[in-house]
Design a protein around this motif. Structure first.
Motif: not given
Length: 302
Positions: A196-206
């Motif tokens: 749910g963390c925005g930073f984690r979302h970016l890493l997941d997507r990358a």
């Protein structure tokens, strides 16, 4: 003009050093420097002679100090009159879990200076949940990290106030050197915020774009705890760059230069429309404190 920048100049003038000014204002010394640089840029004048040790005010700085004292005194009198003329209900602020480590302390200090008699209620949660409480009038404002634009929430007032950069950190003896692609870290475990963390979302997507998934070693909140676990070799971390430099674990860590992953999220102030003047005044001081801590708005990742 940002009043917090003026307060930094006055503090430096009256304490005689950047370090003592930072202590008086309860912020970091780099934050004091940023505020002075921003004020110098706005006034188009050098206010501090940095060639001298300790640095001293220039003639322009002395003049700005004298006038700044008058401005701050008038602003404080205005705030005092405004506070005394109105009832002081609880001021209810929501702060996104992803940036609570970065702004919670400076935010509370700023609000306390502005509304010292008011009860302050702070809630830390996901931005989406906080916004729902804001829409239900259970909060007065939210400091959140989100993607998108103000057009996404036409029923609320939103403005982009800052941005937060995160970096990939590893134990100091990690073998990676130089500039590396994210795919080279695909088999690494991570110490990271919960889902749910925005930073984690970016890493997941990358990672997904490289054909890999996120391997989690430890999932928990708290930058200090995360960095202590990274220093012990439990995995890589993804944390705000500013907090790595200030961490007691910094000598046992190193920041990895990842060529194809640069994470930065927008920090937004979100409030209900038509809020009371006293609340608006407190939120303005809160915004100034956060901008002073995080720095000015920069381009954020989509």
């Amino acid at each position: 003009m940002n009043l917090e920048d003026l307060r930094a100049l006055v503090a430096v003038a009256e304490t005689g050093s950047l370090a003592r000014a930072a202590s008086r204002l309860n912020i970091t010394q780099p934050a004091v420097t940023r505020r002075l640089q921003r004020l110098e840029a706005e006034l188009n004048a050098q206010l501090l002679d940095r060639e001298q040790k300790p640095a001293r005010l220039t003639a322009a700085g002395e003049h700005a100090y004298r006038e700044g004292v008058k401005v701050l005194s008038a602003a404080d009198q205005f705030a005092s009159a405004l506070r005394s003329s109105q009832a002081k209900p609880p001021l209810r602020i929501g702060i996104s879990s992803g940036i609570a480590d970065s702004v919670l302390s400076v935010g509370i200090d700023a609000v306390r200076r502005t509304v010292p008699q008011a009860k302050l209620v702070v809630m830390v949660d996901w931005t989406e949940r906080l916004v729902a409480k804001l829409a239900a009038q259970e909060l007065d404002a939210v400091i959140g990290m989100r993607r998108g634009s103000a057009a996404d929430m036409p029923e609320l007032s939103l403005w982009h106030i800052a941005s937060e950069e995160v970096v990939v950190v590893a134990r100091a003896d990690h073998p990676a050197t130089g500039c590396i692609p994210l795919s080279s870290l695909a088999r690494e475990a991570w110490v990271i915020n919960p889902d749910g963390c925005g930073f984690r979302h970016l890493l997941d997507r990358a990672l997904a774009a490289t054909g890999h998934t996120l391997d989690i070693s430890v999932e928990l909140w708290g930058v200090d705890v995360q960095l202590s676990l990274v220093a012990r070799g439990l995995g890589l971390g993804l944390v705000p760059a500013r907090l790595v430099a200030a961490s007691p674990w910094r000598d046992q860590l190193k920041v990895l230069d990842v060529s194809d992953f640069h994470a930065r999220l927008a920090v937004w102030m979100i409030a209900r429309r038509n809020i009371a003047p006293c609340t608006a005044h407190a939120l303005a001081r809160l915004e100034e404190a956060i901008v002073g801590e995080l720095g000015p708005v920069a381009a954020a990742a989509e």
